[in-house]
Design a protein around this motif. Structure first.
Motif, PDB file in Angstrom:
ATOM      1  N   VAL A   1      39.020 -49.936  51.621  1.00  8.68           N
ATOM      2  CA  VAL A   1      39.660 -48.733  51.077  1.00  8.68           C
ATOM      3  C   VAL A   1      38.668 -47.971  50.193  1.00  8.68           C
ATOM      4  CG1 VAL A   1      41.557 -47.868  49.675  1.00  8.68           C
ATOM      5  CG2 VAL A   1      41.925 -49.827  51.167  1.00  8.68           C
ATOM      6  N   THR A   2      37.923 -48.714  49.362  1.00  6.35           N
ATOM      7  CA  THR A   2      36.965 -48.070  48.462  1.00  6.35           C
ATOM      8  C   THR A   2      35.900 -47.306  49.248  1.00  6.35           C
ATOM      9  OG1 THR A   2      37.286 -49.964  47.014  1.00  6.35           O
ATOM     10  CG2 THR A   2      35.487 -48.472  46.461  1.00  6.35           C
ATOM     11  N   LEU A   3      35.432 -47.928  50.330  1.00  2.98           N
ATOM     12  CA  LEU A   3      34.409 -47.278  51.147  1.00  2.98           C
ATOM     13  C   LEU A   3      34.894 -45.938  51.695  1.00  2.98           C
ATOM     14  CD1 LEU A   3      32.736 -50.099  53.280  1.00  2.98           C
ATOM     15  CD2 LEU A   3      31.694 -48.646  51.541  1.00  2.98           C
ATOM     16  N   THR A   4      36.166 -45.887  52.166  1.00  3.23           N
ATOM     17  CA  THR A   4      36.647 -44.626  52.723  1.00  3.23           C
ATOM     18  C   THR A   4      36.933 -43.613  51.627  1.00  3.23           C
ATOM     19  OG1 THR A   4      38.857 -45.561  52.795  1.00  3.23           O
ATOM     20  CG2 THR A   4      37.663 -45.512  54.866  1.00  3.23           C
TER      21      THR A   4
ATOM     22  N   ALA B   1      34.055 -47.054  35.575  1.00  2.00           N
ATOM     23  CA  ALA B   1      35.302 -47.808  35.406  1.00  2.00           C
ATOM     24  C   ALA B   1      36.491 -46.883  35.598  1.00  2.00           C
ATOM     25  CB  ALA B   1      35.339 -48.448  34.017  1.00  2.00           C
ATOM     26  N   ARG B   2      36.389 -45.646  35.055  1.00  2.00           N
ATOM     27  CA  ARG B   2      37.488 -44.693  35.173  1.00  2.00           C
ATOM     28  C   ARG B   2      37.704 -44.286  36.635  1.00  2.00           C
ATOM     29  NH1 ARG B   2      40.790 -41.276  32.391  1.00  2.00           N
ATOM     30  NH2 ARG B   2      41.312 -39.451  33.656  1.00  2.00           N
ATOM     31  N   ILE B   3      36.600 -44.033  37.338  1.00  2.00           N
ATOM     32  CA  ILE B   3      36.720 -43.651  38.748  1.00  2.00           C
ATOM     33  C   ILE B   3      37.386 -44.778  39.539  1.00  2.00           C
ATOM     34  CG2 ILE B   3      35.442 -43.085  40.843  1.00  2.00           C
ATOM     35  CD1 ILE B   3      33.305 -41.854  38.997  1.00  2.00           C
TER      36      ILE B   3
ATOM     37  N   ALA C   1      34.690 -35.102  42.848  1.00  2.00           N
ATOM     38  CA  ALA C   1      34.959 -34.223  41.713  1.00  2.00           C
ATOM     39  C   ALA C   1      34.921 -34.999  40.408  1.00  2.00           C
ATOM     40  CB  ALA C   1      36.308 -33.537  41.889  1.00  2.00           C
ATOM     41  N   ALA C   2      35.505 -36.190  40.430  1.00  2.00           N
ATOM     42  CA  ALA C   2      35.517 -37.019  39.218  1.00  2.00           C
ATOM     43  C   ALA C   2      34.094 -37.402  38.838  1.00  2.00           C
ATOM     44  CB  ALA C   2      36.367 -38.264  39.445  1.00  2.00           C
ATOM     45  N   VAL C   3      33.264 -37.714  39.876  1.00  2.00           N
ATOM     46  CA  VAL C   3      31.870 -38.061  39.601  1.00  2.00           C
ATOM     47  C   VAL C   3      31.163 -36.862  38.960  1.00  2.00           C
ATOM     48  CG1 VAL C   3      29.657 -38.717  40.632  1.00  2.00           C
ATOM     49  CG2 VAL C   3      31.766 -39.699  41.520  1.00  2.00           C
ATOM     50  N   ALA C   4      31.399 -35.665  39.533  1.00  2.00           N
ATOM     51  CA  ALA C   4      30.743 -34.464  39.036  1.00  2.00           C
ATOM     52  C   ALA C   4      31.153 -34.155  37.603  1.00  2.00           C
ATOM     53  CB  ALA C   4      31.080 -33.279  39.946  1.00  2.00           C
TER      54      ALA C   4
ATOM     55  N   PHE D   1      38.222 -35.651  45.889  1.00  2.00           N
ATOM     56  CA  PHE D   1      38.732 -35.868  44.526  1.00  2.00           C
ATOM     57  C   PHE D   1      37.903 -36.895  43.773  1.00  2.00           C
ATOM     58  CE2 PHE D   1      40.959 -39.972  44.618  1.00  2.00           C
ATOM     59  CZ  PHE D   1      41.117 -40.200  45.978  1.00  2.00           C
ATOM     60  N   VAL D   2      37.319 -37.857  44.522  1.00  2.00           N
ATOM     61  CA  VAL D   2      36.456 -38.833  43.860  1.00  2.00           C
ATOM     62  C   VAL D   2      35.129 -38.178  43.487  1.00  2.00           C
ATOM     63  CG1 VAL D   2      35.230 -41.013  44.149  1.00  2.00           C
ATOM     64  CG2 VAL D   2      37.545 -40.769  45.025  1.00  2.00           C
TER      65      VAL D   2
END
Lengths: 315, 318
Positions: A197-200, A218-220, A209-212, A206-207
């Motif tokens: 699931v994490t790989l996909t 840990a939050r991601i 965006a969170a990185v950016a 949205f992920v």
């Protein structure tokens, strides 16, 4: 700006009222009759387990008190299923045994899902060498023959791994030990699942965006990715808990799990091979309870899978 | 192909090596050590004797050194002696291995022979009452504890009907005959088979349902191919690809199941040997038995990968 908002309101008004996702899942789950029956059985068993001390008080019986003048009594109003080889009420021991089995199933499933989730998240997110190492580790772990390894782990002398004698000699040790060793050998399923699931998810917008935005790893992992992996984890944990109860009862049956006088469905059967010639029913009740619990959990797991993911229905 | 095989074989060897260390360490954590057990059997030994014995056998050395010594002699073909049987480990292990092999071959062949037709039938008639009955049987088969299934079969066939023996390998005092041995194998094989049929049928059914939806199946039907040919030849071959891996891994599970089954029926196989030697602190036997079981799982994984390529021409390991 204003016009956009008013547009949206008009669109919403044209649509039927939105249905909450939980309600949709419940509607789909309800269609799976076996899962519904299984769920009902589990609720009854859980209630009996919770109420065990109250039932013991009401019947005025002690499930651990030995009375050798009372051995192998036939079924009666006082002992609905008769008494065992040490004169204890079998029904009460079965109810207390359920407390152990359900507790072990629930706690171990949570523990094994947590271990697997953390390893799966790390493996899927970091990828590369970390992933390769963890997944090879996983493969090697799966190649271990489950039952023989569990038997060795159950036989490990706790003082040799540095546990203080006060803990090593405590009567609850067998319970904690069984939770721990079963979790140790079963985490691989959820680890692989969560990794997938994490790989996909990690390439999704949205992920990214969170990185950016500079969110911490840990939050991601726990705020953005984990919630999206919860439904497969829940299904896997439900199915795992049935398997865990099977393993617990097998180890207890072999005399390596829950130690008497504490009752467990497995250890009630420990001397079953001697009593089947004279008291076959006594060997059947605990086995039927293990079977009923595990099959209910498997049906509920199947029903949840269909409810969360309609594509898998009927497979 | 040769390259693939040698790489995989090397990998498997490394895993076995790592596992041997893990298992060696774990067994060292079990209560008592060989010298303590010798001590408890002989009241005349003093503490000084014990210390000397420990030094002689190297029990007082650190675990890495002991492991290395063990590994060196194991590579040289010396697996040590069994404490319980006073015989070299291999002398005890090999006949037991043969007994388990009989059990597993019977169980495997019967379960495949039942599971494939059952799974295919269920997939061709989804939601029919037969499909639902098969489904219920499968759920029951994976939910029943092996030891309880064995108990039920003993109660039914040995206690109530009295037609089959409850435990043992052959009739004591009777003339040794193949038929007699088969009678003793019937219940252990049946126990192992039921759980295995349930697993394999589920995979065959879901694999088959998936494949029957494929375009090439519709094409084959449209071209007027015989329905039996479509199902058994076109579809089954592809449906079996995922099933094969499961079946190979299932053999590993069979080995674990054999531990319980053999113990329940006093059948002298590997599983019972591993169990008894762990309980009796027979370290050398337990160690080799466990390592052997690990190796079997790894080899079966490798075989599964090769079968993959044999069944699906798209997969190649060149």
């Amino acid at each position: 700006m204003v016009s956009v908002v008013s547009n949206q309101v008009r669109d919403d008004a044209a649509l039927p009222p939105p249905t909450r996702p939980a309600l949709l899942i419940w509607r789909r789950f309800r269609r799976h009759k076996a899962a519904l029956i299984g769920g009902a059985i589990l609720i009854v068993l859980a209630l009996l387990a919770i109420l065990a001390p109250a039932i013991a008080g009401w019947r005025g019986q002690d499930h651990e008190a030995v009375n050798l003048f009372n051995r192998f009594q036939p079924a009666s109003a006082e002992h609905p299923l008769g008494t065992d080889d040490l004169g204890r009420d079998l029904l009460l021991r079965l109810i207390y045994g359920g407390r152990i089995s359900l507790f072990v199933g629930l706690v171990t499933a949570c523990l094994t899902a947590s271990i697997g989730t953390v390893i799966g998240l790390i493996s899927g997110w970091y990828g590369g060498r970390v992933d390769a190492f963890l997944m090879r580790f996983c493969d090697g772990w799966i190649a271990l023959p489950l039952l023989p390894v569990l038997i060795v782990l159950a036989a490990v002398d706790p003082t040799k791994v540095g546990l203080p004698v006060s803990i090593a000699k405590s009567p609850d040790l067998s319970l904690y030990r069984i939770v721990l060793i079963i979790a140790l050998v079963t985490w691989t399923t959820s680890a692989r699942l969560v990794r997938g699931v994490t790989l996909t998810l990690k390439t999704r917008d949205f992920v990214q965006a969170a990185v950016a935005q500079g969110a911490s790893t840990a939050r991601i992992l726990f705020v953005h990715i984990l919630p999206n992996a919860l439904s497969p984890i829940l299904v896997a944990a439900t199915l795992a808990s049935g398997n865990i109860i099977l393993l617990e009862s097998t180890l207890s049956f072999l005399g390596l799990g829950i130690q008497p006088p504490v009752a467990s469905w497995g250890n009630i059967l420990t001397n079953a091979q001697e009593i089947i010639w004279s008291q076959p029913m006594q060997a059947i009740y605990p086995g039927v309870l293990i079977f009923t619990t595990v099959i209910s959990l498997n049906f509920v797991g199947d029903g949840l899978q269909d409810a969360f993911d309609p594509r898998t229905e009927g497979r | 192909m040769t390259r693939f095989l040698s790489v995989r074989f090397l990998q498997a060897m490394i895993v076995v090596l790592i596992m041997s260390f893990v298992v060696y360490g774990l067994i060292g954590l079990m209560p008592g050590d060989p010298i303590d057990i010798m001590l408890s059997g002989d009241p005349n030994m003093t503490a000084a004797d014990a210390a000397r014995l420990k030094a002689l056998y190297g029990v007082d050395k650190p675990i890495t050194e002991r492991y290395f010594n063990w590994l060196m002699s194991a590579v040289g073909g010396d697996f040590g002696y069994s404490r319980q049987h006073n015989q070299p480990v291999m002398h005890i292990l090999l006949p037991r291995l043969l007994n388990t092999l009989y059990l597993m071959i019977f169980a495997f062949l019967i379960s495949v022979a039942v599971a494939i037709p059952a799974g295919v039938y269920a997939a061709r008639n989804p939601r029919s009452w037969v499909d639902q009955a098969i489904n219920l049987f499968c759920f029951a088969g994976i939910s029943v504890p092996v030891f309880f299934l064995a108990l039920l079969l003993i109660i039914l066939f040995a206690v109530k009907l009295g037609v089959l023996p409850a435990s043992g390998m052959r009739t004591v005092g009777g003339p040794p005959s193949f038929l007699d041995q088969l009678r003793y194998m019937a219940l252990p094989v049946l126990t192992l088979t039921i759980a295995n049929i349930a697993q394999v049928t589920r995979y065959v059914r879901s694999g088959m349902i998936e494949v029957l939806r494929e375009d090439y199946i519709r094409t084959a039907r449209a071209k007027g191919a015989d329905e039996n040919r479509v199902v058994w030849k076109h579809a089954l071959r592809n449906a079996l690809i995922p099933t094969v891996t499961i079946m190979a891994l299932e053999c590993g599970t069979l080995l674990s199941g054999a531990l319980i089954t053999e113990t329940m029926f006093a059948y002298l196989g590997m599983g019972k040997l591993i169990f008894d030697s762990i309980l009796a602190n027979d370290f050398n036997v337990a160690l080799i038995g466990l390592l052997f079981a690990c190796s079997v799982t790894l080899i079966l994984n490798l075989i599964a990968d090769l079968l993959y390529a044999a069944l699906d021409p798209r997969i190649s390991y060149r």
